[in-house]
Design a protein around this motif. Structure first.
Motif, PDB file in Angstrom:
ATOM      1  N   LYS A 327       0.768  -1.192  -0.061  1.00  0.00           N
ATOM      2  CA  LYS A 327      -0.095  -0.093  -0.168  1.00  0.00           C
ATOM      3  C   LYS A 327       0.639   1.342  -0.025  1.00  0.00           C
ATOM      4  N   TRP A 328       1.929   1.077   0.710  1.00  0.00           N
ATOM      5  CA  TRP A 328       2.973   2.358   0.751  1.00  0.00           C
ATOM      6  C   TRP A 328       3.627   2.644  -0.496  1.00  0.00           C
ATOM      7  N   ILE A 329       3.831   1.607  -1.263  1.00  0.00           N
ATOM      8  CA  ILE A 329       4.306   1.759  -2.691  1.00  0.00           C
ATOM      9  C   ILE A 329       3.388   2.548  -3.537  1.00  0.00           C
ATOM     10  N   LEU A 330       2.029   2.239  -3.426  1.00  0.00           N
ATOM     11  CA  LEU A 330       0.988   2.423  -3.997  1.00  0.00           C
ATOM     12  C   LEU A 330       0.852   4.224  -3.570  1.00  0.00           C
ATOM     13  N   ILE A 331       1.012   4.340  -2.365  1.00  0.00           N
ATOM     14  CA  ILE A 331       0.661   5.954  -2.200  1.00  0.00           C
ATOM     15  C   ILE A 331       1.859   6.591  -2.536  1.00  0.00           C
ATOM     16  N   MET A 332       3.140   6.250  -2.649  1.00  0.00           N
ATOM     17  CA  MET A 332       4.261   6.774  -3.150  1.00  0.00           C
ATOM     18  C   MET A 332       3.984   7.102  -4.771  1.00  0.00           C
ATOM     19  N   LEU A 333       3.448   6.069  -5.484  1.00  0.00           N
ATOM     20  CA  LEU A 333       3.226   6.447  -6.908  1.00  0.00           C
ATOM     21  C   LEU A 333       1.815   7.429  -6.958  1.00  0.00           C
ATOM     22  N   MET A 334       1.035   7.496  -6.139  1.00  0.00           N
ATOM     23  CA  MET A 334       0.036   8.590  -6.087  1.00  0.00           C
ATOM     24  C   MET A 334       0.686   9.947  -6.124  1.00  0.00           C
ATOM     25  N   PHE A 335       1.523  10.185  -5.107  1.00  0.00           N
ATOM     26  CA  PHE A 335       2.343  11.418  -5.106  1.00  0.00           C
ATOM     27  C   PHE A 335       2.969  11.618  -6.386  1.00  0.00           C
ATOM     28  N   CYS A 336       3.780  10.649  -6.791  1.00  0.00           N
ATOM     29  CA  CYS A 336       4.598  10.830  -8.130  1.00  0.00           C
ATOM     30  C   CYS A 336       3.702  11.189  -9.340  1.00  0.00           C
ATOM     31  N   GLY A 337       2.760  10.360  -9.818  1.00  0.00           N
ATOM     32  CA  GLY A 337       2.101  10.784 -11.128  1.00  0.00           C
ATOM     33  C   GLY A 337       2.864  10.697 -12.470  1.00  0.00           C
ATOM     34  N   GLY A 338       2.304  10.983 -13.296  1.00  0.00           N
ATOM     35  CA  GLY A 338       2.744  10.686 -14.638  1.00  0.00           C
ATOM     36  C   GLY A 338       3.752  11.861 -15.110  1.00  0.00           C
ATOM     37  N   CYS A 339       4.078  11.897 -16.268  1.00  0.00           N
ATOM     38  CA  CYS A 339       5.252  12.968 -16.567  1.00  0.00           C
ATOM     39  C   CYS A 339       4.643  14.204 -17.036  1.00  0.00           C
ATOM     40  N   ALA A 340       5.326  15.094 -16.931  1.00  0.00           N
ATOM     41  CA  ALA A 340       5.066  16.423 -17.351  1.00  0.00           C
ATOM     42  C   ALA A 340       4.570  16.409 -18.868  1.00  0.00           C
ATOM     43  N   GLY A 341       3.447  17.261 -19.138  1.00  0.00           N
ATOM     44  CA  GLY A 341       2.941  17.109 -20.630  1.00  0.00           C
ATOM     45  C   GLY A 341       2.013  15.915 -20.845  1.00  0.00           C
ATOM     46  N   SER A 342       1.687  15.130 -19.876  1.00  0.00           N
ATOM     47  CA  SER A 342       0.902  13.926 -20.305  1.00  0.00           C
ATOM     48  C   SER A 342      -0.364  14.478 -19.565  1.00  0.00           C
ATOM     49  N   THR A 343      -1.417  13.327 -19.737  1.00  0.00           N
ATOM     50  CA  THR A 343      -2.817  13.722 -19.439  1.00  0.00           C
ATOM     51  C   THR A 343      -2.856  13.141 -17.783  1.00  0.00           C
ATOM     52  N   GLY A 344      -1.826  12.599 -17.295  1.00  0.00           N
ATOM     53  CA  GLY A 344      -1.573  12.134 -15.785  1.00  0.00           C
ATOM     54  C   GLY A 344      -1.866  13.212 -14.735  1.00  0.00           C
ATOM     55  N   GLY A 345      -2.064  12.868 -13.636  1.00  0.00           N
ATOM     56  CA  GLY A 345      -2.176  14.079 -12.431  1.00  0.00           C
ATOM     57  C   GLY A 345      -0.910  13.765 -11.669  1.00  0.00           C
ATOM     58  N   GLY A 346      -0.862  14.093 -10.341  1.00  0.00           N
ATOM     59  CA  GLY A 346      -0.006  13.962  -9.318  1.00  0.00           C
ATOM     60  C   GLY A 346       0.873  15.163  -9.508  1.00  0.00           C
ATOM     61  N   ILE A 347       2.104  15.001  -8.497  1.00  0.00           N
ATOM     62  CA  ILE A 347       2.818  16.214  -8.545  1.00  0.00           C
ATOM     63  C   ILE A 347       3.821  16.415  -9.892  1.00  0.00           C
ATOM     64  N   LYS A 348       4.028  15.155 -10.542  1.00  0.00           N
ATOM     65  CA  LYS A 348       4.768  15.010 -11.871  1.00  0.00           C
ATOM     66  C   LYS A 348       6.008  14.725 -11.658  1.00  0.00           C
ATOM     67  N   LEU A 349       6.510  13.712 -12.339  1.00  0.00           N
ATOM     68  CA  LEU A 349       7.822  13.027 -12.199  1.00  0.00           C
ATOM     69  C   LEU A 349       8.945  13.969 -12.494  1.00  0.00           C
ATOM     70  N   SER A 350       8.748  14.919 -13.366  1.00  0.00           N
ATOM     71  CA  SER A 350       9.645  16.045 -13.795  1.00  0.00           C
ATOM     72  C   SER A 350      10.090  17.027 -12.541  1.00  0.00           C
ATOM     73  N   ARG A 351       9.010  17.274 -11.686  1.00  0.00           N
ATOM     74  CA  ARG A 351       9.359  18.243 -10.642  1.00  0.00           C
ATOM     75  C   ARG A 351      10.098  17.311  -9.314  1.00  0.00           C
ATOM     76  N   LEU A 352       9.649  16.140  -9.473  1.00  0.00           N
ATOM     77  CA  LEU A 352      10.246  15.381  -8.400  1.00  0.00           C
ATOM     78  C   LEU A 352      11.803  15.136  -8.763  1.00  0.00           C
ATOM     79  N   MET A 353      12.142  15.111 -10.192  1.00  0.00           N
ATOM     80  CA  MET A 353      13.592  14.773 -10.525  1.00  0.00           C
ATOM     81  C   MET A 353      14.428  16.230 -10.221  1.00  0.00           C
ATOM     82  N   ILE A 354      13.651  17.264 -10.485  1.00  0.00           N
ATOM     83  CA  ILE A 354      14.114  18.691 -10.119  1.00  0.00           C
ATOM     84  C   ILE A 354      14.526  18.763  -8.847  1.00  0.00           C
ATOM     85  N   LEU A 355      13.618  18.621  -8.138  1.00  0.00           N
ATOM     86  CA  LEU A 355      13.624  18.430  -6.396  1.00  0.00           C
ATOM     87  C   LEU A 355      14.618  17.596  -5.927  1.00  0.00           C
ATOM     88  N   GLY A 356      14.954  16.236  -6.506  1.00  0.00           N
ATOM     89  CA  GLY A 356      15.826  15.545  -5.972  1.00  0.00           C
ATOM     90  C   GLY A 356      17.382  16.075  -6.432  1.00  0.00           C
TER      91      GLY A 356
END
Length: 479
Positions: A327-356
């Motif tokens: 469940k915790w893996i799925l929750i982390m995926l919920m925060f992550c979401g799809g790529c920038a410029g996709s139809t997905g939601g979430g924080i967006k992977l590109s933002r998390l890459m920038i922050l990391g």
């Protein structure tokens, strides 16, 4: 602020909604149903759209503030008007429930208050799933694709509506960029429809599930969602296309013009599929004993990883029964979401890459104060303003998440239900992590106040917060 031009664009949005409502009306007629609910709604939209377009703008120019206002007000307006067919037909009689369902569809969240999908008229069901397709790419991007709006100034609208930390033009003209994005979107939707037809779905089911997948939504014509079709082929096709719609659409454009190497080298794409692969293996290892073997566990792990990271929300099994670490893996995926410029939601992977990368750069700077450490993605330097914007977005996102969870908790539900319901709506995912709101549950038990709060959360999540918050600032409305 160009009030007259704002009114004109809002009128165009409402008229576009009236035109789109013709499709469920035709679907209702094909099934020989009463379609007066759509006729009345189309009439209201046509009258309101005409009134909003009456003032003639002295200038067609738009600034960034105008773009945010148009997007924020436009999405609120179509959510309210789009709820009317459900109310008029009686399939969702309470307006706040109909508003929740419509906002969930348009924001591509997929959270539902409908407990008996089979009882809905086919026309209403068509509209319910078609809202995912409308909201996936955005109604304003659709307008820019089919109508000449306001020259280069319309880029402000695209930046306010298209999700991701930065939005640019694929080609020199904004209208051609919008047309390119929509042609890719339509092509992928039609291809998935054909694949689902080969899996034994009816044309009605195949088309609507393709629309829901394209918008990374999650509504289904089947009460048991994708799991109700009990087909490995359908699950694989849907899973693959959920991931494809979770990828940055700019990469598809690069493929079309023959720049395969540039698309293949995209760092965000590598991280996206790397996270998917790692999550699938970890989940499969955790649930293999539940399903009597690794192969069946791999099937469920792949589908549910795809549905959560793409923020689609289709279901095959009830993952609230899975082990806690899954469940915790799925929750982390919920925060992550799809790529920038996709139809997905979430924080967006590109933002998390920038922050990391910014955090690692800061640590290196602390160890060696005189060194110059730059944040880079795809070999290009990320500007300090972009890094700052990513940090601010995450801060506002987390604040809103905690605020919504606290306000929803006034209904008396447990912490996990309130928190994951808020996370699900703000990240536009659909199901939460408890039985009440999981893949087999619904949001029907929440109070009207909480449903309205979660409706706001869904719109905030789809528009990435700022277009809605800008409306609350008094300075926005000054000339």
């Amino acid at each position: 602020m160009n009030y007259r031009m704002i009114s004109r664009v809002l009128g165009m949005i409402v008229l576009a909604l009236a035109a789109l409502l013709l499709l469920p009306l035709v679907a209702g007629l094909c099934f020989r149903e009463n379609v007066w609910n759509f006729i009345w709604t189309i009439g209201i939209c046509a009258a309101l759209g005409g009134l909003l377009m009456l003032p003639r703008p002295r200038s067609r120019g738009l600034v960034a503030r105008d773009g945010f206002v148009i997007v924020g007000l436009g999405w609120m307006l179509i959510s309210v008007l789009g709820a009317l067919p459900f109310v008029f037909s009686g399939s969702i009689p309470r307006f706040y429930d109909a508003l929740f369902e419509t906002a969930s569809g348009l924001s591509t969240t997929g959270a539902t208050v409908v407990t008996d999908v089979d009882a809905m008229p086919r026309g209403d069901l068509f509209w319910r799933l078609f809202t995912h397709w409308i909201g996936g790419m955005g109604v304003l991007v659709f307008l820019m694709a089919v109508l000449p709006m306001s020259g280069e100034h319309s880029m402000h609208i695209m930046r306010a509506e298209v999700p991701g930390p930065s939005v640019g033009k694929l080609v020199p003209r904004v209208r051609k960029t919008a047309m390119t994005l929509y042609l890719i979107y339509i092509a992928l939707t039609l291809v998935e429809t054909v694949f689902l037809l080969f899996g034994g779905m009816s044309f009605y089911d195949a088309l609507l599930h393709a629309c829901a997948t394209a918008g990374t939504g999650g509504f289904s014509t089947n009460p048991a969602s994708i799991g109700g079709f009990d087909s490995l082929y359908i699950e694989l096709v849907t899973g693959v296309f959920m991931l494809l719609f979770g990828v940055n659409f700019n990469l598809y454009y690069l493929l079309l013009i023959g720049r395969w190497q540039d698309a293949a080298k995209n760092e965000e794409l590598h991280w996206f599929f790397g996270i998917v692969a790692g999550s699938v293996l970890l989940l499969a290892a955790g649930i293999s004993k539940m399903y009597g073997g690794f192969a069946i566990a791999l099937r469920h792990a792949f589908f549910n990883t795809a549905t959560i990271i793409s923020t689609t929300g289709f279901g095959t099994v009830d993952f609230t029964d899975w082990p806690e670490y899954c469940k915790w893996i799925l929750i982390m995926l919920m925060f992550c979401g799809g790529c920038a410029g996709s139809t997905g939601g979430g924080i967006k992977l590109s933002r998390l890459m920038i922050l990391g990368k910014a955090a690692i750069a800061e640590l290196k700077q602390m160890v060696r104060p005189r060194s110059v450490v730059r944040v880079q993605i795809d070999g290009k330097r990320v500007e300090a303003g972009t890094v700052r914007a990513a940090f601010l977005f995450l801060t506002v996102y987390m604040f809103l998440l905690i605020l919504f969870a606290a306000l929803v908790s006034l209904d008396g539900f447990d912490v996990a239900t309130c928190f994951t319901a808020s996370l699900s709506c703000l990240s536009n995912i659909g199901p939460g992590m408890t039985k009440l709101i999981g893949p087999a549950g619904s949001f029907a038990m929440f109070s009207p106040r909480s449903k309205l709060l979660l409706t706001l959360a869904m719109l905030l999540g789809r528009l990435e917060i700022y277009p809605i918050l800008v409306l609350l600032i008094p300075r926005t409305w000054k000339r």
